[in-house]
Design a protein around this motif. Structure first.
Motif, PDB file in Angstrom:
ATOM      1  N   ARG A   1      -2.706   8.032   2.320  1.00  0.00           N
ATOM      2  CA  ARG A   1      -3.250   6.751   1.863  1.00  0.00           C
ATOM      3  C   ARG A   1      -3.359   5.720   2.973  1.00  0.00           C
ATOM      4  N   ASN A   2      -2.489   5.831   4.005  1.00  0.00           N
ATOM      5  CA  ASN A   2      -2.487   4.820   5.060  1.00  0.00           C
ATOM      6  C   ASN A   2      -2.311   5.453   6.429  1.00  0.00           C
TER       7      ASN A   2
ATOM      8  N   HIS B   1      -6.175   2.896   3.499  1.00  0.00           N
ATOM      9  CA  HIS B   1      -6.117   1.725   4.370  1.00  0.00           C
ATOM     10  C   HIS B   1      -5.643   2.107   5.764  1.00  0.00           C
TER      11      HIS B   1
ATOM     12  N   HIS C   1       0.849  -1.201   0.000  1.00  0.00           N
ATOM     13  CA  HIS C   1       0.000   0.000   0.000  1.00  0.00           C
ATOM     14  C   HIS C   1       0.885   1.252   0.000  1.00  0.00           C
TER      15      HIS C   1
END
Length: 714
Positions: free
Chosen positions: A380-381, A409, A309
């Protein structure tokens, strides 16, 4: 609450009235029924709010329940907004703040030079600065009063207030202890139109980040006679919501909530069990201590996740040394990572934050010190390496991901000693009953001989060291004594010591004939390199107020005539009623009971996080229900969290608990002569730092944390 739909608001209103978009005059109002007039007012408010949203902020329409909340504020009602992180809470006070002058003009009830101001109580200087900068770029007059402001800058701000040129003023909750600030706010031309309380959950003793100074905000509202209040938070449980509404007299119809569910956030969890039979090895993993092999296999799951990821990522850990270890290990694996924690210098933290915002750093390994006010849309994470202290904290942190609406995520790792660190933080805040009694006796000694209305001074830093109480619980003690017992009231703190180094420009002060200059020249005594000045003595001798001498020193410092050093903050309190001497035990008992309850609550909150992650149900549903809400359309599964994907609960990690024996306790007793406080000794053995532990250097001895895998209560 139902949101206000723009089209529905304009039902039954003539098109000609809509085109004019003029607020009805008093003469016009008499021709309408009361209900029709309310509809017309709402239509005008909505049209004005929509126009300002578009003109000043560049948005076409409101989101969530922004429109409904703004309507309530413009109607003069106290309001609570509970929106997820990044959902646009700030617009709910920014739009009204810039709408008030236009409403006044339409009403004809106020002149432009008495437009009043909106005050925003916000906990972080950096967050205030970012908001002020953003507003100014949009042509909105805003400023903040905080500890970084010079005397000259403050005079400019106060001048803007006097001329009604400032629409929004930010300040920290601690500012509400400043008598001068309170008095100034009472006499702002046009008054305080709106008081916005950001991070309002801090007002609740049951909130996940209770701050004592927030308890005083409601009193401040009454003192300055604020016209209306809006409270804003991303994380309020039903109980906290009730506390906020009670404190600020908010009706149920003025509470606007939006579900924390974000369909683009995919919530994952994984148990990491590398227990080898050595409790210390597990502890080292948690505390950021490298293993002997230096291979760091314990991080392999994290490496795989980050490779699968890619993108901007926040990795949250509990301790500063963990942040540094994680960043070091990730860099060694080829990741572009940096550490961030409160122990770093301000310029270093600023550089890292700016680099992350500019996508020059991909991964920040951080404590909770990082994130508040970060508005990077493409995170994004979000990774949690340790157990969050509360479900609210977890919700707030994952809310920083995916603000651009793209799939993001959120990974939660459960490790064998996850709960140990949460317990360390919780149990470190409860002082012993003996310590609380000694503290109360010390307060009485400082106030001895003072009458009601007089001021006494003391150093909370010294008290924390002397009575082994951490700063935050000590401030809670004082808040309870002030607000629950009504014994005294905090007023503006003072520095006890002023020193300065003189430059060549200092000697030009001889030509300054003011009494303030004479006070500095006469009473500043040169020691070796630095001058000392007793500000109180200098002011008294020259017939000045203390603030006059302090102001002169600050002016000299700003001009470069001196390099000023201040230290030794003394807290000041005005006595409200005779302090208890005979029923002191009852006060101590109540204090201890309150704080013991808060400790139990903190431990319970940590278990709630563990239960959410290991429970037999959808994470998103559990999260929404924690805040008294549900998933959209009555769904019971999000379909993309770890539970929904696997259909199985994540197993809780194995935590070794060692049986406590007389021999293990004897080892602790052999290492120190302390015998006055069994709870103190238990904290040493469990690995909990405190002012007294540091003073006695017990954290350097083998006994410190020697019983970390034992049951604390035992």
């Amino acid at each position: 609450m139902d949101s206000f739909d723009f089209d529905e608001v304009f039902d039954d209103i003539e098109e000609a009235e809509l085109q004019q978009l003029e607020r009805p005059t008093k003469r016009q109002k008499s021709t309408h029924s009361e209900n029709a007039q309310d509809e017309l007012d709402e239509a005008y408010h909505q049209a004005l709010a929509e126009r300002l949203l578009n003109d000043k902020f560049g948005y076409a329409t409101f989101r969530h329940e922004q429109a409904g909340a703004i309507q309530r504020v413009l109607r003069g009602q106290n309001t609570l907004v509970v929106f997820p992180t990044g959902a646009g809470k700030s617009l709910c006070y920014q739009i009204p703040a810039i709408a008030f002058p236009e409403l006044d003009k339409a009403d004809g009830t106020r002149e432009p030079d008495v437009a009043g101001v909106t005050i925003v109580v916000s906990p972080l200087i950096a967050l205030m600065k970012d908001q002020v900068d953003a507003l100014r770029k949009r042509g909105i007059s805003a400023d903040s009063i905080d500890s970084t402001k010079s005397w000259d800058q403050l005079q400019i701000i106060y001048g803007s207030l006097r001329r009604s040129q400032l629409r929004i003023l930010y300040c920290a909750p601690e500012r509400l202890n400043n008598e001068g600030f309170i008095e100034t706010m009472k006499y702002v031309p046009g008054g305080i139109r709106l008081l916005a309380v950001d991070e309002a959950h801090c007002v609740s003793e049951w909130g996940h980040s209770f701050r004592p100074d927030y308890l005083k905000v409601a009193r401040f509202v009454d003192e300055i006679k604020a016209e209306r209040v809006i409270c804003l938070t991303a994380t309020a449980t039903p109980r906290v919501t009730e506390d906020i509404c009670k404190a600020f007299k908010i009706e149920e119809s003025c509470v606007f909530k939006t579900s924390p569910y974000r369909p683009n956030l995919q919530l994952h969890a994984q148990t990491i069990d590398d227990y080898t039979g050595d409790p210390q090895a597990v502890l080292n993993m948690m505390l950021g201590v490298r293993g002997k092999s230096e291979s760091d296999k314990r991080f392999e799951a994290l490496f795989r996740f980050l490779r699968d990821h890619p993108g901007p990522t926040l990795v949250y850990v509990a301790l500063q040394q963990q942040a540094e270890l994680h960043a070091e290990v990730l860099v060694g694996e080829g990741f572009n990572a940096a550490a961030f924690h409160a122990g770093m210098k301000t310029e270093v933290k600023t550089r890292i934050q700016d680099a992350f915002m500019a996508s020059q750093i991909d991964i920040v390994c951080a404590t909770i010190a990082f994130g508040m006010g970060i508005d990077k849309p493409d995170i994004r994470n979000v990774v949690h390496w340790d157990l969050s202290s509360t479900v609210e904290e977890y919700s707030q942190q994952i809310g920083r991901a995916g603000r651009d609406g793209q799939i993001s995520h959120c990974m939660f790792y459960l490790t064998p000693s996850s709960f140990y660190l949460r317990e360390v933080f919780a149990r470190g805040d409860l002082p012993s009953r003996q310590a609380l009694k000694r503290l109360m006796l010390d307060i009485l000694s400082h106030a001895n001989g003072k009458l009601v209305g007089e001021v006494f001074k003391l150093s909370q830093y010294s008290q924390g060291r002397d009575f082994d109480i951490r700063p935050n619980p000590l401030s809670i003690v004082y808040a309870i004594l002030e607000l629950h017992f009504g014994l005294f009231r905090a007023v503006t703190p003072e520095y006890s010591t002023y020193k300065f180094e003189a430059t060549k420009a200092y000697y030009a002060l001889k030509s300054d004939n003011s009494r303030e200059a004479k006070a500095v020249l006469t009473y500043a005594v040169k020691r070796v390199k630095l001058y000392d000045i007793d500000v109180n003595a200098a002011a008294h001798a020259m017939g000045l107020n203390r603030v006059d001498v302090v102001k002169k020193l600050n002016q000299l410092n700003e001009r470069g005539a001196i390099k000023l050093q201040t230290m030794g903050i003394e807290h000041r309190y005005v006595i409200l009623k005779k302090l208890p001497e005979t029923d002191l035990e009852a006060v101590v008992d109540k204090l201890y009971a309150d704080m013991a309850s808060q400790e139990r609550d903190a431990i319970r909150r940590g278990r709630e996080v563990m239960d959410l992650i290991t429970g037999p149900r959808c994470y998103a549903l559990s999260l929404a229900e924690h805040f008294g809400m549900s998933l959209p359309d009555g769904k019971t599964r999000c379909g993309h969290c770890t539970f929904c994907i696997t259909g199985k609960s994540v197993r809780a990690p194995f935590r070794p608990v060692v049986k406590t024996t007389r021999a293990t306790i004897q080892e602790v007793l052999k290492s120190t002569s302390v015998r006055d406080d069994p709870r103190f000794l238990a904290r040493v053995a469990y690995g909990i730092k405190s002012p007294r532990v540091t003073l006695l250097k017990l954290d350097k001895l083998p006994i410190f944390r020697s019983l970390a895998h034992h049951d604390f209560d035992v």
